[in-house]
Design a protein around this motif. Structure first.
Motif: not given
Ligand code: NAD
Ligand code: 2HG
Length: 410
Positions: A151-159, A178-183, A186-194
């Motif tokens: 239930g916690k949110t993991l932010g990934i920079v560089g996907f 949730k992730y941020f990438d300059i490119e 494709l969001p994998l699973g239920n992940s979400m781009a920010v």
């Protein structure tokens, strides 16, 4: 068997920084015996001396192949970084000298992702502090600040490779990614781009960095960005040391804004295991400090040794540059027994091909096969030809203005 313009006995292979022994084995099995192994990176003077007659160089992340070190490489033909990162190499200068650089783009990906996942669990449970106290004889049984990952949110920079592999592990543990990438990735699973780093930071419980060291990423996490993380958040950096402002991180921990961190990479790392390690983070029990071992597993090191040594041997033996990071990529077939392979590396400018072709036709040399690839400032032409002696054509090719290097295989 194909003969190289310089025989394998004469080709000096140097492997620094304790590259896994499988690399040496692969070179020896292929007939390379002039191999020199070093457990760490020698000091600059000794290094430059070693490099002055090295033809093939293998390094990991520590050896800086730039400036005076690179200038010392008069005979260098190819470089292998036995890791993912190539920021320790001046790629532009290598390219302009006609030196392809090879790496292992995903041989240690899983190792890094596994370590980071483990660290996230340990940080969320407050284990680093409890472990440190227990070592000092203190009993700290408490559930305060101890949480599940679910239930916690993991932010990934560089996907990229590592970031997305971590996403899969984190989602399996029930985390929201949730992730941020300059490119656009494709969001994998239920992940979400920010859409921006600033948008991502306030949303996360844990932030994990997986970007390369570039001008854009250096110091991308400083005081301002740390302040945007929610109070009590955690930071993981297993990417590169210069991405985080380490003093700002120490300050954020000191004032209790961040609740902990796991740091594997540092702005300055000791050259060898015998050198002291210093960091402003040493004082914090709630920080996991590891000596740049994200990719240091047996599985990863064996994979890397075989992958990078194989690429270096292929380049040396037949000219193939598949997956070089700075060079036109050419995957070449084996050389036919009756033919000679002439490889011409040159500045990529109009008229080069015409002059190369003219050299062969003026010497009445028949071209059996020809391959050409260019990348930015550099061109790479390979000709399989019928000729008795390659010396005259090699000399004529070397005279073409803009020629960087000519190699021959028989
Ligand atoms: N700690 C270790 O032992 C260890 C091991 C392997 C790799 N690494 C480091 O991890 C880095 C990432 O590895 P990878 O295999 O995932 O690389 P990758 O190239 O597959 O992924 C990097 C991602 O970062 C993105 N990116 C680049 N600049 C960005 C920016 N300014 N903002 C946001 N996103 C950006 C890219 O678009 C890409 O998707 C490597 O470059 C290396 O420095 C460390
Ligand atoms: O093994 C190393 O020295 C570096 C590992 C890692 O940072 C990489 O870039 O692959």
């Amino acid at each position: 068997m194909t003969k190289l313009s310089l025989s394998k006995e004469k080709i000096k292979v140097v492997l620094l920084e304790g590259v896994h022994p499988d690399a040496e084995t692969l070179f020896r099995q292929d007939g390379y015996h002039n191999i020199h192994i070093y457990k760490s990176t020698p000091a600059d003077d000794e290094l430059q001396n070693i490099l002055s007659d090295t033809h093939i160089l293998g390094i990991r992340s520590r050896t800086q192949l730039k400036g005076a070190n690179l200038a010392a490489c008069e005979k260098l033909m190819a470089v292998g970084t036995f890791c993912i990162g190539t920021n320790q190499v001046d790629l532009e200068s290598c390219t302009s000298k006609g030196i392809p650089v090879f790496n292992a783009p995903f041989s240690n990906t899983r190792s890094v992702a596994e370590l980071v996942m483990a660290e996230i669990i340990l940080l969320l449970r407050g284990i680093p502090e409890k472990n440190a106290k227990a070592h000092r004889g203190q009993w700290h049984k408490s559930a305060l600040h101890s949480n599940e990952t679910r239930g916690k949110t993991l932010g990934i920079v560089g996907f990229g490779h590592i970031g997305s592999q971590l996403c899969i592990l984190a989602e399996a543990m029930g985390m929201q990614v949730k992730y941020f990438d300059i490119e656009n990735k494709l969001p994998l699973g239920n992940s979400m781009a920010v859409s921006s780093l600033e948008d991502l930071l306030p949303q996360v419980d844990v932030l994990s960095l997986h970007v390369p060291d570039t001008e854009l990423t250096r110091q991308m996490i400083g005081a301002k960005e740390l302040a945007l993380l929610p109070k009590g958040a955690f930071l993981v950096n297993a990417a590169r040391g210069l991405i985080v402002d380490i003093d700002a991180l120490a300050n954020s921990l000191r004032i209790g804004h961040l609740n902990g961190a796991a740091i594997d990479v540092f702005p300055e790392e000791p050259a060898s295991n015998n050198d002291p390690f210093e960091s402003p983070l040493l004082e914090f029990d709630n920080v996991i400090l590891t000596p740049h071992i994200g990719g240091s597993t047996q599985e990863a090191q064996v994979n890397i040794a075989n992958e990078v040594a194989d690429k270096l041997i292929k380049y040396s033996n037949n000219g193939s540059t598949s997956s070089a990071v700075n060079f036109p990529e050419v995957s070449l077939p084996a050389l036919h027994a009756d033919l000679t392979r002439v490889m011409h590396i040159h500045e990529n400018k109009p008229g080069m091909l015409e002059q190369i072709n003219h050299s062969f036709s003026s010497q009445k040399i028949n071209i059996a096969a020809m391959y050409l690839q260019t990348l930015g400032e550099i061109g790479y032409v390979i000709m399989d030809v019928n000729c008795e002696s390659s010396d005259p054509i090699v000399n004529q090719l070397k005279d073409i203005e803009g020629t960087i290097r000519v190699r021959v295989l028989h």
